[in-house]
Design a protein around this motif. Structure first.
Motif, mmCIF file in Angstrom:
data_model
loop_
_atom_site.group_PDB
_atom_site.id
_atom_site.type_symbol
_atom_site.label_atom_id
_atom_site.label_comp_id
_atom_site.label_asym_id
_atom_site.label_seq_id
_atom_site.Cartn_x
_atom_site.Cartn_y
_atom_site.Cartn_z
ATOM 1 N N GLY A 1 4.841 22.917 1.159
ATOM 2 C CA GLY A 1 4.324 22.410 1.313
ATOM 3 C C GLY A 1 3.376 21.172 1.587
ATOM 4 N N ARG A 2 4.159 20.154 1.329
ATOM 5 C CA ARG A 2 4.822 18.522 1.802
ATOM 6 C C ARG A 2 4.558 18.634 3.184
ATOM 7 N NH1 ARG A 2 8.385 13.170 -0.856
ATOM 8 N NH2 ARG A 2 6.938 12.227 0.430
ATOM 9 N N CYS A 3 5.116 18.874 4.167
ATOM 10 C CA CYS A 3 5.673 19.069 5.521
ATOM 11 C C CYS A 3 4.034 19.342 6.458
ATOM 12 C CB CYS A 3 6.088 18.992 5.870
ATOM 13 S SG CYS A 3 8.221 18.766 6.009
ATOM 14 N N PHE A 4 4.002 20.760 5.541
ATOM 15 C CA PHE A 4 2.265 21.427 6.169
ATOM 16 C C PHE A 4 1.078 20.711 5.777
ATOM 17 C CE2 PHE A 4 -0.876 24.592 5.332
ATOM 18 C CZ PHE A 4 -1.270 25.306 6.463
ATOM 19 N N PHE A 5 0.893 20.357 4.648
ATOM 20 C CA PHE A 5 -0.220 19.598 4.359
ATOM 21 C C PHE A 5 -0.206 18.189 5.028
ATOM 22 C CE2 PHE A 5 -0.587 22.607 0.459
ATOM 23 C CZ PHE A 5 -1.527 22.989 0.849
ATOM 24 N N GLY A 6 0.352 17.730 4.375
ATOM 25 C CA GLY A 6 1.284 16.018 6.320
ATOM 26 C C GLY A 6 0.658 16.932 7.137
ATOM 27 N N VAL A 7 1.168 17.299 8.018
ATOM 28 C CA VAL A 7 0.728 17.660 9.276
ATOM 29 C C VAL A 7 -0.617 18.179 9.823
ATOM 30 C CG1 VAL A 7 1.381 19.905 9.552
ATOM 31 C CG2 VAL A 7 1.775 18.406 11.249
ATOM 32 N N ILE A 8 -1.549 19.293 8.819
ATOM 33 C CA ILE A 8 -2.701 19.037 8.913
ATOM 34 C C ILE A 8 -3.125 17.839 9.034
ATOM 35 C CG2 ILE A 8 -4.671 20.560 7.324
ATOM 36 C CD1 ILE A 8 -3.234 22.343 8.933
ATOM 37 N N LEU A 9 -3.240 17.038 8.070
ATOM 38 C CA LEU A 9 -4.257 16.019 7.763
ATOM 39 C C LEU A 9 -3.551 15.475 9.496
ATOM 40 C CD1 LEU A 9 -5.965 14.079 6.162
ATOM 41 C CD2 LEU A 9 -4.078 12.294 5.876
ATOM 42 N N LEU A 10 -2.664 15.164 9.207
ATOM 43 C CA LEU A 10 -2.796 14.056 10.694
ATOM 44 C C LEU A 10 -2.973 14.981 12.103
ATOM 45 C CD1 LEU A 10 1.105 12.689 10.754
ATOM 46 C CD2 LEU A 10 -1.041 11.153 9.948
ATOM 47 N N PHE A 11 -3.205 16.578 11.983
ATOM 48 C CA PHE A 11 -4.160 17.064 12.901
ATOM 49 C C PHE A 11 -5.002 16.908 13.496
ATOM 50 C CE2 PHE A 11 -5.536 21.336 14.912
ATOM 51 C CZ PHE A 11 -5.395 21.112 16.207
ATOM 52 N N SER B 1 2.948 11.694 2.539
ATOM 53 C CA SER B 1 3.482 12.177 3.790
ATOM 54 C C SER B 1 2.683 12.324 5.097
ATOM 55 C CB SER B 1 3.863 13.621 3.542
ATOM 56 O OG SER B 1 4.526 14.333 3.024
ATOM 57 N N GLY B 2 1.921 12.779 4.963
ATOM 58 C CA GLY B 2 0.387 12.788 6.074
ATOM 59 C C GLY B 2 0.270 10.604 5.866
ATOM 60 N N VAL B 3 -0.579 10.345 5.389
ATOM 61 C CA VAL B 3 -0.662 8.878 5.689
ATOM 62 C C VAL B 3 0.218 7.408 5.357
ATOM 63 C CG1 VAL B 3 -2.354 6.963 4.617
ATOM 64 C CG2 VAL B 3 -3.467 9.348 4.523
ATOM 65 N N ALA B 4 1.561 8.078 4.323
ATOM 66 C CA ALA B 4 2.298 7.363 3.783
ATOM 67 C C ALA B 4 2.764 7.292 5.268
ATOM 68 C CB ALA B 4 3.004 7.804 3.172
ATOM 69 N N LEU C 1 -1.436 18.668 -2.588
ATOM 70 C CA LEU C 1 -2.868 17.569 -1.969
ATOM 71 C C LEU C 1 -1.955 16.004 -1.606
ATOM 72 C CD1 LEU C 1 -6.252 19.990 -2.018
ATOM 73 C CD2 LEU C 1 -4.869 19.116 0.022
ATOM 74 N N GLY C 2 -1.878 15.519 -2.827
ATOM 75 C CA GLY C 2 -1.889 14.283 -3.298
ATOM 76 C C GLY C 2 -0.114 13.761 -2.204
ATOM 77 N N LEU C 3 0.919 14.714 -2.753
ATOM 78 C CA LEU C 3 2.187 14.993 -2.285
ATOM 79 C C LEU C 3 2.466 14.856 -0.686
ATOM 80 C CD1 LEU C 3 5.313 14.438 -3.010
ATOM 81 C CD2 LEU C 3 5.220 16.620 -2.842
ATOM 82 N N GLY C 4 1.438 15.946 0.022
ATOM 83 C CA GLY C 4 1.354 16.092 1.555
ATOM 84 C C GLY C 4 0.524 15.456 2.008
ATOM 85 N N SER C 5 -0.907 15.825 1.754
ATOM 86 C CA SER C 5 -1.957 14.548 2.542
ATOM 87 C C SER C 5 -1.374 12.771 2.825
ATOM 88 C CB SER C 5 -3.248 14.631 2.434
ATOM 89 O OG SER C 5 -3.607 16.302 2.228
ATOM 90 N N THR D 1 1.152 -1.317 0.404
ATOM 91 C CA THR D 1 0.510 -0.072 0.324
ATOM 92 C C THR D 1 0.952 1.636 0.174
ATOM 93 O OG1 THR D 1 -1.555 -0.780 1.364
ATOM 94 C CG2 THR D 1 -1.712 1.419 1.487
ATOM 95 N N LEU D 2 1.944 0.873 1.005
ATOM 96 C CA LEU D 2 3.213 2.112 1.000
ATOM 97 C C LEU D 2 3.964 2.472 -0.150
ATOM 98 C CD1 LEU D 2 4.366 4.244 2.774
ATOM 99 C CD2 LEU D 2 5.805 2.923 3.579
ATOM 100 N N SER D 3 3.672 1.676 -1.016
ATOM 101 C CA SER D 3 4.357 2.134 -2.242
ATOM 102 C C SER D 3 3.682 2.044 -3.435
ATOM 103 C CB SER D 3 5.593 0.338 -2.803
ATOM 104 O OG SER D 3 3.882 -0.804 -3.276
ATOM 105 N N LEU D 4 2.062 1.610 -3.159
ATOM 106 C CA LEU D 4 1.172 2.504 -4.400
ATOM 107 C C LEU D 4 1.367 3.752 -4.401
ATOM 108 C CD1 LEU D 4 -1.535 -0.001 -4.710
ATOM 109 C CD2 LEU D 4 0.711 -0.022 -5.780
ATOM 110 N N ILE D 5 1.352 4.522 -2.552
ATOM 111 C CA ILE D 5 0.986 5.996 -2.569
ATOM 112 C C ILE D 5 2.405 6.601 -3.068
ATOM 113 C CG2 ILE D 5 1.258 7.768 -0.666
ATOM 114 C CD1 ILE D 5 -0.780 5.402 0.394
ATOM 115 N N TRP D 6 3.336 5.852 -2.599
ATOM 116 C CA TRP D 6 4.785 6.266 -2.457
ATOM 117 C C TRP D 6 5.230 6.929 -4.220
ATOM 118 C CZ3 TRP D 6 7.961 5.710 2.384
ATOM 119 C CH2 TRP D 6 7.894 6.320 3.306
ATOM 120 N N GLY D 7 4.499 5.731 -4.740
ATOM 121 C CA GLY D 7 4.761 5.723 -6.120
ATOM 122 C C GLY D 7 4.312 6.940 -7.038
ATOM 123 N N THR D 8 3.193 7.472 -6.312
ATOM 124 C CA THR D 8 3.893 8.894 -7.021
ATOM 125 C C THR D 8 4.117 10.102 -6.817
ATOM 126 O OG1 THR D 8 1.879 9.174 -5.387
ATOM 127 C CG2 THR D 8 0.709 8.439 -7.509
#
Length: 298
Positions: free
Chosen positions: A37-47, A224-227, A217-221, A10-17
């Protein structure tokens, strides 16, 4: 182990993009802005997840020094090196060099973290690496044509990932997956924001333009976030070496996405490389399987 394998795929499918998103973003943004941007949108999702689940992530006794160190080595520095490298080399070459991460993880763990490795793990690492070269139809001339600075930067990113995963396993293993993911991304957002304000402050406003927002949003959320929830699960519940194998599988998912979204052809060499990579992943996970069985018996 079946759960670990499922999360790995699953992680490889996400990081493949990820390499695709980065390449698109670099058309309008500098590398430092892409990282923030990658860090910001990732932490927003996790928050948001923390608020919904009412997860108690805060603790006074958290190892803040190591959290910041992991944020640097596993997020800020490698993401900056990757983004910078893709300004001068192709995304495919970047993904190939990124696939050296398992080798660096093994070497760093063996030298600096006293990891005991068996012949199956070493064999699996190099079998998987062979599969990557076959998968990509790699030629030595590709190195000569590529920009050497970009190649060095991408190699530094792979080394950083190796260091970051080993530090996580040794010093953050007592934290929850959410604590590791949330706080490392939080500090990564702070550090990368300071850096982008110093180097290219005018680019921050461009992060919220329509052309940049969707890839971010794809790269960050997701990337970074889910991944990172999935990645740190693999590191803490499996091993840094096992988790690093996602860099072998990510090029495979990149090929799948290319075929589905860009109508790119899948060649026989790609299928052969895929089989070899899975063999390498399985062989190298033998130690992890044995360790899990011993824990269950105890």
């Amino acid at each position: 182990m079946s759960k670990l394998y499922g999360i790995l795929i699953t992680l490889s499918l996400i990081w493949g993009t990820s390499f695709l998103f980065i390449k698109l973003l670099l058309e309008d943004l500098p590398p430092a802005a892409v990282v923030f941007g990658r860090c910001f949108f990732g932490v927003i999702l996790l928050f948001g997840i923390v608020l919904v689940k009412k997860d108690k992530v805060w603790r006074k006794d958290l190892p803040w020094g190591y959290i910041i160190l992991v944020a640097l080595t596993n997020n800020v520095l490698p993401w900056f090196f990757i983004s910078s490298s893709e300004t001068s080399i192709s995304s495919s070459l970047a993904s190939i060099l990124n696939a050296t991460t398992p080798v660096w993880t093994l070497v760093i763990g063996s030298i600096f973290f006293k990891s005991v490795l068996n012949k199956f793990q070493w064999s699996g690492i190099f079998i998987g690496f062979l599969g990557i070269f076959l998968l990509s139809e790699f030629k030595i001339a590709d190195l000569q044509d590529g920009n050497m600075i970009g190649i060095m930067l991408m190699s530094l990113a792979a080394i950083c990932y190796g260091i970051g995963s080993q530090l996580t396993k040794k010093h953050l293993n007592d934290l929850t997956i959410m604590q590791i993911s949330f706080f490392t991304l939080l500090f990564s957002s702070i550090i990368s924001f300071i850096f982008v304000m110093i180097t290219s402050a005018e680019a921050v406003s461009s992060l919220f333009h329509y052309e940049s927002l969707l890839p971010l949003l794809g790269l960050g959320s997701l990337g970074s976030g889910v991944a990172y929830l999935l990645y740190y699960y693999l590191v803490t519940k499996g091993s840094p070496e096992f988790a690093s194998f996602v860099t072998y599988l990510a090029p495979i998912s990149a090929i799948i996405w290319g075929a589905l979204l860009l109508k790119e052809q899948i060649h026989t060499s790609m299928l052969m490389g895929l089989i070899i990579i899975f063999i390498g992943v399985y062989i190298s996970s033998i130690k992890v399987k044995g360790k899990k069985k011993q824990i269950a018996a105890d």
